[in-house]
Design a protein around this motif. Structure first.
Motif, PDB file in Angstrom:
ATOM      1  N   ILE A 189       0.840  -1.201   0.000  1.00  0.00           N
ATOM      2  CA  ILE A 189       0.000   0.000   0.000  1.00  0.00           C
ATOM      3  C   ILE A 189       0.871   1.247   0.000  1.00  0.00           C
ATOM      4  N   ARG A 190       1.923   1.234   0.811  1.00  0.00           N
ATOM      5  CA  ARG A 190       2.840   2.372   0.871  1.00  0.00           C
ATOM      6  C   ARG A 190       3.428   2.662  -0.518  1.00  0.00           C
ATOM      7  N   GLU A 191       3.815   1.615  -1.244  1.00  0.00           N
ATOM      8  CA  GLU A 191       4.376   1.792  -2.589  1.00  0.00           C
ATOM      9  C   GLU A 191       3.349   2.404  -3.547  1.00  0.00           C
ATOM     10  N   VAL A 192       2.094   1.958  -3.450  1.00  0.00           N
ATOM     11  CA  VAL A 192       1.048   2.509  -4.313  1.00  0.00           C
ATOM     12  C   VAL A 192       0.832   3.989  -4.004  1.00  0.00           C
ATOM     13  N   ILE A 193       0.763   4.336  -2.726  1.00  0.00           N
ATOM     14  CA  ILE A 193       0.560   5.742  -2.344  1.00  0.00           C
ATOM     15  C   ILE A 193       1.730   6.594  -2.825  1.00  0.00           C
ATOM     16  N   GLU A 194       2.955   6.101  -2.672  1.00  0.00           N
ATOM     17  CA  GLU A 194       4.125   6.851  -3.139  1.00  0.00           C
ATOM     18  C   GLU A 194       4.068   7.066  -4.647  1.00  0.00           C
ATOM     19  N   LEU A 203       0.144   2.412   8.774  1.00  0.00           N
ATOM     20  CA  LEU A 203       0.052   3.424   7.709  1.00  0.00           C
ATOM     21  C   LEU A 203      -0.308   4.806   8.231  1.00  0.00           C
ATOM     22  N   ASP A 204      -0.220   5.024   9.533  1.00  0.00           N
ATOM     23  CA  ASP A 204      -0.694   6.290  10.105  1.00  0.00           C
ATOM     24  C   ASP A 204       0.060   7.516   9.610  1.00  0.00           C
ATOM     25  N   SER A 205       1.219   7.338   8.994  1.00  0.00           N
ATOM     26  CA  SER A 205       1.972   8.488   8.490  1.00  0.00           C
ATOM     27  C   SER A 205       1.583   8.858   7.055  1.00  0.00           C
ATOM     28  N   LEU A 206       0.711   8.069   6.443  1.00  0.00           N
ATOM     29  CA  LEU A 206       0.314   8.328   5.059  1.00  0.00           C
ATOM     30  C   LEU A 206      -1.089   8.938   5.004  1.00  0.00           C
ATOM     31  N   GLY A 227      -3.774  18.491   0.269  1.00  0.00           N
ATOM     32  CA  GLY A 227      -5.085  19.132   0.225  1.00  0.00           C
ATOM     33  C   GLY A 227      -6.161  18.247  -0.378  1.00  0.00           C
ATOM     34  N   ASP A 228      -5.773  17.206  -1.110  1.00  0.00           N
ATOM     35  CA  ASP A 228      -6.748  16.251  -1.642  1.00  0.00           C
ATOM     36  C   ASP A 228      -7.308  15.402  -0.503  1.00  0.00           C
ATOM     37  N   PRO A 229      -8.491  14.827  -0.702  1.00  0.00           N
ATOM     38  CA  PRO A 229      -9.005  13.904   0.319  1.00  0.00           C
ATOM     39  C   PRO A 229      -8.050  12.717   0.485  1.00  0.00           C
ATOM     40  N   GLU A 230      -8.073  12.135   1.661  1.00  0.00           N
ATOM     41  CA  GLU A 230      -7.216  10.979   1.895  1.00  0.00           C
ATOM     42  C   GLU A 230      -7.657   9.811   1.017  1.00  0.00           C
ATOM     43  N   VAL A 231      -6.719   8.939   0.714  1.00  0.00           N
ATOM     44  CA  VAL A 231      -6.986   7.771  -0.106  1.00  0.00           C
ATOM     45  C   VAL A 231      -7.703   6.741   0.763  1.00  0.00           C
ATOM     46  N   ASP A 261      -5.767  -7.732   8.620  1.00  0.00           N
ATOM     47  CA  ASP A 261      -5.750  -7.158   9.973  1.00  0.00           C
ATOM     48  C   ASP A 261      -5.825  -5.639   9.840  1.00  0.00           C
ATOM     49  N   ALA A 262      -7.032  -5.144   9.551  1.00  0.00           N
ATOM     50  CA  ALA A 262      -7.224  -3.721   9.264  1.00  0.00           C
ATOM     51  C   ALA A 262      -6.742  -2.805  10.389  1.00  0.00           C
ATOM     52  N   PRO A 263      -7.007  -3.105  11.675  1.00  0.00           N
ATOM     53  CA  PRO A 263      -6.499  -2.207  12.717  1.00  0.00           C
ATOM     54  C   PRO A 263      -4.972  -2.109  12.720  1.00  0.00           C
TER      55      PRO A 263
END
Length: 98
Positions: free
Chosen positions: A14-19, A51-54, A30-34, A43-45
């Motif tokens: 996920i981090r790679e996709v966001i980057e 991913l709290d920094s993204l 300023g865009d809405p979060e992904v 394990d969503a939690p």
């Protein structure tokens, strides 16, 4: 241990996709979060914590038999000794009482 490795691998992907989205200017400040949507097998939690920094919001189904722990209660002195509780009470999604 396999669940932790799975959550870690998912987080890396996920981090790679966001980057790549940021690099391609598909997401800018300023865009809405992904929104990351997951099925109950993830394990969503844990992934949300990793991913709290993204700029993401993690939305995942939790299994109905999933049990989580409430916060640890405050320490109370007991003159008879004994260990303080390590975990709080159990919160079971499948039990309406909790």
């Amino acid at each position: 241990m396999a669940a932790l490795e799975s959550a870690t691998m998912t987080t890396v992907q996920i981090r790679e996709v966001i980057e790549r989205l940021v690099e391609a200017r598909q997401w800018q400040e300023g865009d809405p979060e992904v929104l990351v949507v997951m099925e109950a097998g993830y394990d969503a939690p844990r992934i949300a914590h990793l991913l709290d920094s993204l700029p993401v919001q993690v939305f995942g189904r939790l299994r109905s038999d999933r049990a989580m722990r409430r916060p640890t209660p405050p320490r109370i002195y007991d003159p008879q000794g004994g260990q303080s509780p390590k975990y709080g009470g159990e919160f079971v999604l499948g039990h309406p009482v909790t």
